[in-house]
Design an enzyme around this catalytic site. Structure first.
Site, PDB file in Angstrom:
ATOM      1  N   CYS A 147       5.740  -4.111  16.149  1.00  0.00           N
ATOM      2  CA  CYS A 147       5.347  -3.128  17.152  1.00  0.00           C
ATOM      3  C   CYS A 147       3.886  -3.374  17.524  1.00  0.00           C
ATOM      4  O   CYS A 147       3.047  -3.631  16.651  1.00  0.00           O
ATOM      5  CB  CYS A 147       5.530  -1.711  16.620  1.00  0.00           C
TER       6      CYS A 147
ATOM      7  N   CYS B 242       0.932  -1.339  15.702  1.00  0.00           N
ATOM      8  CA  CYS B 242       0.976  -1.111  14.253  1.00  0.00           C
ATOM      9  C   CYS B 242       0.338  -2.262  13.477  1.00  0.00           C
ATOM     10  O   CYS B 242       0.662  -3.437  13.703  1.00  0.00           O
ATOM     11  CB  CYS B 242       2.438  -0.941  13.834  1.00  0.00           C
TER      12      CYS B 242
ATOM     13  N   CYS C 238       3.718   8.545   0.583  1.00  0.00           N
ATOM     14  CA  CYS C 238       4.229   7.734   1.696  1.00  0.00           C
ATOM     15  C   CYS C 238       4.547   6.341   1.162  1.00  0.00           C
ATOM     16  O   CYS C 238       3.649   5.581   0.808  1.00  0.00           O
ATOM     17  CB  CYS C 238       3.146   7.697   2.777  1.00  0.00           C
TER      18      CYS C 238
ATOM     19  N   GLU D 164       0.828  -1.191   0.000  1.00  0.00           N
ATOM     20  CA  GLU D 164       0.000   0.000   0.000  1.00  0.00           C
ATOM     21  C   GLU D 164       0.870   1.251   0.000  1.00  0.00           C
ATOM     22  O   GLU D 164       1.923   1.289   0.623  1.00  0.00           O
ATOM     23  CB  GLU D 164      -0.935  -0.020   1.214  1.00  0.00           C
TER      24      GLU D 164
ATOM     25  N   CYS E 155      -0.976   6.335   8.901  1.00  0.00           N
ATOM     26  CA  CYS E 155       0.227   5.654   9.378  1.00  0.00           C
ATOM     27  C   CYS E 155      -0.130   4.494  10.296  1.00  0.00           C
ATOM     28  O   CYS E 155      -0.970   4.616  11.174  1.00  0.00           O
ATOM     29  CB  CYS E 155       1.110   6.626  10.154  1.00  0.00           C
TER      30      CYS E 155
ATOM     31  N   CYS F  42       6.231  -6.287   7.876  1.00  0.00           N
ATOM     32  CA  CYS F  42       7.366  -5.819   8.682  1.00  0.00           C
ATOM     33  C   CYS F  42       7.683  -6.874   9.726  1.00  0.00           C
ATOM     34  O   CYS F  42       6.782  -7.514  10.270  1.00  0.00           O
ATOM     35  CB  CYS F  42       7.019  -4.492   9.354  1.00  0.00           C
TER      36      CYS F  42
HETATM   37  N1  SAH Z   1       9.050   1.247  10.278  1.00  0.00           N
HETATM   38  C1  SAH Z   1       9.270   2.640  10.305  1.00  0.00           C
HETATM   39  C2  SAH Z   1       8.512   3.401   9.234  1.00  0.00           C
HETATM   40  C3  SAH Z   1       7.110   2.955   8.950  1.00  0.00           C
HETATM   41  S1  SAH Z   1       5.939   3.231  10.246  1.00  0.00           S
HETATM   42  C4  SAH Z   1       8.980   3.206  11.664  1.00  0.00           C
HETATM   43  O1  SAH Z   1       8.460   2.484  12.502  1.00  0.00           O
HETATM   44  O2  SAH Z   1       9.344   4.347  11.904  1.00  0.00           O
HETATM   45  C5  SAH Z   1       5.629   4.982  10.092  1.00  0.00           C
HETATM   46  C6  SAH Z   1       5.149   5.645  11.361  1.00  0.00           C
HETATM   47  O3  SAH Z   1       3.810   5.249  11.683  1.00  0.00           O
HETATM   48  C7  SAH Z   1       5.998   5.306  12.579  1.00  0.00           C
HETATM   49  O4  SAH Z   1       6.275   6.436  13.343  1.00  0.00           O
HETATM   50  C8  SAH Z   1       5.071   4.370  13.315  1.00  0.00           C
HETATM   51  O5  SAH Z   1       5.411   4.281  14.662  1.00  0.00           O
HETATM   52  C9  SAH Z   1       3.732   5.010  13.068  1.00  0.00           C
HETATM   53  N2  SAH Z   1       2.591   4.182  13.413  1.00  0.00           N
HETATM   54  C10 SAH Z   1       2.514   2.846  13.533  1.00  0.00           C
HETATM   55  N3  SAH Z   1       1.267   2.461  13.888  1.00  0.00           N
HETATM   56  C11 SAH Z   1       0.535   3.589  13.989  1.00  0.00           C
HETATM   57  C12 SAH Z   1      -0.832   3.862  14.313  1.00  0.00           C
HETATM   58  N4  SAH Z   1      -1.673   2.871  14.559  1.00  0.00           N
HETATM   59  N5  SAH Z   1      -1.236   5.151  14.334  1.00  0.00           N
HETATM   60  C13 SAH Z   1      -0.387   6.153  14.025  1.00  0.00           C
HETATM   61  N6  SAH Z   1       0.910   5.965  13.698  1.00  0.00           N
HETATM   62  C14 SAH Z   1       1.374   4.696  13.679  1.00  0.00           C
HETATM   63 FE1  SF4 Z   2       7.350  -2.065  11.459  1.00  0.00          FE
HETATM   64 FE2  SF4 Z   2       5.070  -0.844  12.055  1.00  0.00          FE
HETATM   65 FE3  SF4 Z   2       6.997  -1.037  13.877  1.00  0.00          FE
HETATM   66 FE4  SF4 Z   2       7.336   0.612  11.754  1.00  0.00          FE
HETATM   67  S1  SF4 Z   2       5.804   0.809  13.371  1.00  0.00           S
HETATM   68  S2  SF4 Z   2       8.812  -0.857  12.628  1.00  0.00           S
HETATM   69  S3  SF4 Z   2       6.253  -0.595  10.180  1.00  0.00           S
HETATM   70  S4  SF4 Z   2       5.874  -2.755  12.982  1.00  0.00           S
END
Ligand code: SAH
Ligand code: SF4
Length: 331
Positions: free
Chosen positions: A106, A109, A95, A81, A322, A102
């Site tokens: 996290c 996410c 973006c 996406e 995000c 991934c």
């Molecule tokens: N993996 C990288 C980049 C992709 S995630 C990273 O983690 O930085 C991009 C951003 O979206 C990161 O700051 C991540 O923490 C944030 N993110 C993840 N889940 C989210 C959510 N449910 N709501 C808002 N931001 C989120």
């Molecule tokens: Fe991966 Fe989502 Fe964590 Fe970014 S925020 S490192 S995309 S699991």
């Protein structure tokens, strides 16, 4: 789009041919080689067959009209996406995803729930930008900014991400200053980027002000704990003189208390450190913080002299914000 294959085919051709092919991709924004009028009929046919320019993308437009999501199907059938955010001031930010899924899991996410399928190739990252460039081009507009904040961890696909940035710079003429990479805190990547002499922006996903909570939310913190992460960022700042943006999600009852704001102050009171407070896009695990809690949190940071910005997110209705990218709209 398969860049490796393209260059292999062009290797046997005179040098200016490679330039003409690149012009067709990046200047003309062609979606079929037949549009590359200066190439021979034979070559066009070969290219159309072996590395076609078509991008298999399906568009989802948000009701807020500022967000457009594309579900792109790759040559092996996997899907990624990509999101475009259109700003009031005329900027268009794409973006970009760097991986399918991934591996870093996290807790907050949606992408992290998928696990990692594979990393993306340079052509697959470029085509996410080109997909929107082609659409905007028909209206006389262009992609002005690129953020590597889609699915995946850019620093676990470091070389290809940097190569992609190189093409965006050189061929799509998007300045490095208008490009940002967001990392969950992969220190090796931060160290490498510090030596690149590139003016790209670095963002670090922090989301917690201490190791205990951060390890709970972001398992990668066990491998790269806060003290080491901060040390790497400090080194990066000394080497590059560039600001670093720390992203901090506001998750209700998890990381949004005044005491946690004070802990964050302790970490962030440094020159060239900036905090970006982000509204949490609900997935099925956590809830976003209340408005009052967010205001209070930001107040504590500001009172202490920490530079703070706030990011509202759009596109929630199409799961395009995000952390929401998880291929829910599978064909
Ligand atoms: N993996 C990288 C980049 C992709 S995630 C990273 O983690 O930085 C991009 C951003 O979206 C990161 O700051 C991540 O923490 C944030 N993110 C993840 N889940 C989210 C959510 N449910 N709501 C808002 N931001 C989120
Ligand atoms: Fe991966 Fe989502 Fe964590 Fe970014 S925020 S490192 S995309 S699991």
């Amino acid at each position: 789009m398969n860049f490796e294959k393209l260059y292999k085919i062009l290797e046997g051709q005179p040098k200016y041919r490679a330039q003409q092919a690149k012009d067709a991709i990046f200047k003309k924004l062609a979606s079929n080689w037949s549009e590359a009028s200066n190439l021979s009929k034979e070559l066009k046919e070969k290219l159309n067959k072996e590395c076609p320019l078509e991008i298999d993308g399906q568009i989802f437009a948000s009701r807020d009209t500022k967000t457009t999501k594309a579900l792109i199907t790759l040559s092996d059938g996997l899907q990624i996406e990509t999101v475009m955010l259109s700003h009031k001031d005329g900027r268009h930010t794409v973006c970009v995803s760097t991986q399918v899924g991934c591996s870093l899991a996290c807790a907050f996410c949606a992408t992290g729930k998928l696990g990692l399928k594979r990393s993306l190739e340079v052509g697959e990252m470029l085509e996410q930008v080109l997909f929107f460039s082609r659409i905007l081009n028909t209206e006389g507009k262009r992609v002005s900014n690129v953020v590597f904040m889609g699915m995946g961890e850019p620093f676990l696909n470091y070389d290809k991400t940097l190569k992609t940035i190189h093409y965006l710079n050189e061929d799509l003429v998007i300045g490095a200053r208008h490009i940002s990479i967001s990392t969950s805190g992969v220190i090796d990547g931060i160290n490498k980027l510090a030596n690149e002499k590139m003016q790209v922006n670095l963002a670090v996903s922090l989301h917690a002000p201490n190791d205990a909570l951060r390890s709970e939310l972001m398992p990668i913190n066990k491998r790269f704990p806060l003290a080491d992460l901060i040390k790497a960022v400090d080194k990066y700042i000394v080497k590059t003189g560039r600001r670093v943006m720390f992203e901090y999600l506001m998750i209700k009852g998890v990381n949004d208390s005044p005491a946690q704001a004070k802990q964050l102050v302790e970490l962030m009171q440094k020159p060239l450190y900036m905090v970006n407070i982000i509204a949490y896009n609900p997935t099925d695990v956590f809830l976003p913080s209340d408005k009052q809690a967010i205001e209070k949190f930001i107040n504590i940071l500001e009172q202490a002299g920490v530079a703070v910005t706030q990011r509202y997110s759009f596109g929630q209705d199409i799961d395009a914000a995000c952390g929401q990218l998880a291929n829910k709209n599978k064909k």
